[in-house]
Scaffold this active site. Structure first.
Site, PDB file in Angstrom:
ATOM      1  CB  CYS A 160      -0.925  -0.013   1.208  1.00 33.28           C
ATOM      2  SG  CYS A 160      -1.966   1.463   1.302  1.00 33.28           S
ATOM      3  CG  HIS A 176      -3.976  -1.267  -1.309  1.00 33.58           C
ATOM      4  ND1 HIS A 176      -4.242  -1.353   0.051  1.00 33.58           N
ATOM      5  CD2 HIS A 176      -4.431  -2.418  -1.849  1.00 33.58           C
ATOM      6  CE1 HIS A 176      -4.825  -2.516   0.308  1.00 33.58           C
ATOM      7  NE2 HIS A 176      -4.947  -3.171  -0.839  1.00 33.58           N
ATOM      8  CE1 TYR A 182     -11.616   0.864   0.771  1.00 40.08           C
ATOM      9  CE2 TYR A 182     -11.827   1.685   3.016  1.00 40.08           C
ATOM     10  CZ  TYR A 182     -11.102   1.027   2.041  1.00 40.08           C
ATOM     11  OH  TYR A 182      -9.859   0.534   2.336  1.00 40.08           O
TER      12      TYR A 182
END
Length: 397
Positions: free
Chosen positions: A284, A311, A374
């Site tokens: 990430c 990510h 999100y």
């Protein structure tokens, strides 16, 4: 000699000799499940380039065994199409090859019984779950080894100059805040949706966990980590499942708890704990780059052979130690997302990728009210930016 591609009067050359399919990164989208996410699979189908739904059984607590029937049911939901969708002419489907996350029980990290479960019992349950996921076709499992909290922000809806909101970390708040007050603040600001790593069941045991980590050192954590890998990796090899550890978020110790996947040196030490290629990274880049001294592009190039899942996201640093999440475009923040995609494309990366946390755009703050970080729109925009950069570097003039 690489084959030339001709288009719009210009000649492009492939950055690698393999065909398109072999060179393709597999773009994913994290989804929290039916009835547990403001984004639907129908929404995600309309984002060009998404092939993989990154999923989990979010009702499962760390240390619990995942049952084969519920794994298979979720995979079928992700990979299938409803009769109603088919009637509308929908044909596009997804794979369910990446799980994020199968959480590691605190007894494994501590190396002793805690929360009523021994380390060996928790490891055996983990192995059982890995084997069942392998039978269902899962290829990669993301997890982390962070004590107590999986990630930390101080504001879930911080306003940005463009009118959107985003996750924010304010150093002074963490420096003066107790973990108990932070827990209360997080619970009050999630729109009623459970945040991964901040589940009520986990937080209900906070006092016991906080006491258990007193005196635990970084070396203690590395030793516990090695024990875990020695037990689990052989089962991963048999099941055909790769483990990818997520860097600490943020990448430094908080509240005195030792974090061991924070720096380039720490990641290298973790990878050295077990030589199997089934032990690798979920790199990430937003988490890793939350320390402004760390170079995300260098990390990609250094660890490429062990990156199973990545990510890619952007953050903006401030001189006082604060940082905010911003749009994925490199110029919006402090992370060279374009350079990251260049490094992946030049290496012919064939693993899994997803955009990470996105801003909350347009009507999301007032109507849809997504899980913080999100929402739909900014992650969809991020995917298009990342894939555009990938295409540009894969076929370089």
């Amino acid at each position: 000699m690489p084959a030339p591609l001709v288009g719009a009067g210009m000649m492009y050359t492939r950055a690698a000799d393999n065909d398109d399919e072999e060179n393709a990164v597999k773009m994913g989208f994290r989804w929290y499940g039916e009835g547990n996410d403001t984004v639907t699979l129908d929404h995600v189908r309309q984002i060009p380039g998404v092939e993989t739904i990154v999923w989990s059984l979010h009702h499962k607590q760390a240390g619990e065994v995942w049952e084969q029937a519920e794994i298979d049911a979720e995979v079928a939901r992700i990979t299938g199409l409803s009769d109603e969708a088919r009637a509308r002419g929908v044909t596009r489907t997804f794979d369910a090859e990446v799980v994020e996350s199968v959480n590691v029980h605190e007894s494994i990290k501590l190396g002793r019984t805690v929360l009523g479960m021994s380390r060996d019992e928790a490891i055996e349950n983990y192995i059982t779950t890995i084997r069942r996921l392998g039978r269902a076709g899962v290829k990669v499992v993301c997890y982390n080894f962070m004590p107590v909290f999986d990630w930390l922000r101080t504001d879930l809806w911080n306003p940005l100059p463009d009118g959107s909101t985003a996750l924010y970390y304010e150093k002074a708040v963490v420096d003066r805040m107790s973990p108990e007050s932070l827990i209360a603040d997080m619970e009050a600001n999630t729109h009623g949706l459970t945040l991964p790593g901040w589940e009520p069941e986990r937080l209900a045991s906070f006092s016991e966990l906080n006491a258990a980590y007193q005196g635990v050192t970084h070396d203690d954590m590395y030793a516990s980590y090695r024990y875990f890998l020695d037990a689990v990796i052989p089962a991963c090899e048999e099941a055909g499942v790769k483990l990818g550890v997520h860097p600490d978020d943020p990448p430094f110790d908080v509240f005195g708890w030792p974090r061991v996947v924070s720096t380039k040196e720490g990641i290298a030490r973790v990878l050295d704990l077990h030589p199997s290629p089934h032990h690798g990274l979920t790199l990430c880049l937003g988490s890793f780059s939350a320390n402004p001294e760390q170079d995300a592009v260098d990390a990609v190039r250094t660890f490429m052979d062990r990156i199973h899942f990545t990510h890619v996201r952007n953050i903006k640093h401030f001189d006082n130690g604060d940082f905010t999440e911003v749009a994925h475009r490199a110029s919006e923040g402090s992370v060279d997302t374009t350079g990251i995609m260049k490094a992946y494309a030049e290496a012919g990366y064939q693993g899994y990728m997803r955009p990470d946390h996105g801003r909350h755009l347009w009507d999301e703050n007032t109507t849809n009210k997504p899980r913080p970080g999100y929402g739909l729109y900014d992650r969809a925009l991020g995917i298009q930016y990342l894939l555009g950069a990938w295409d540009a570097f894969l076929y370089q003039g």
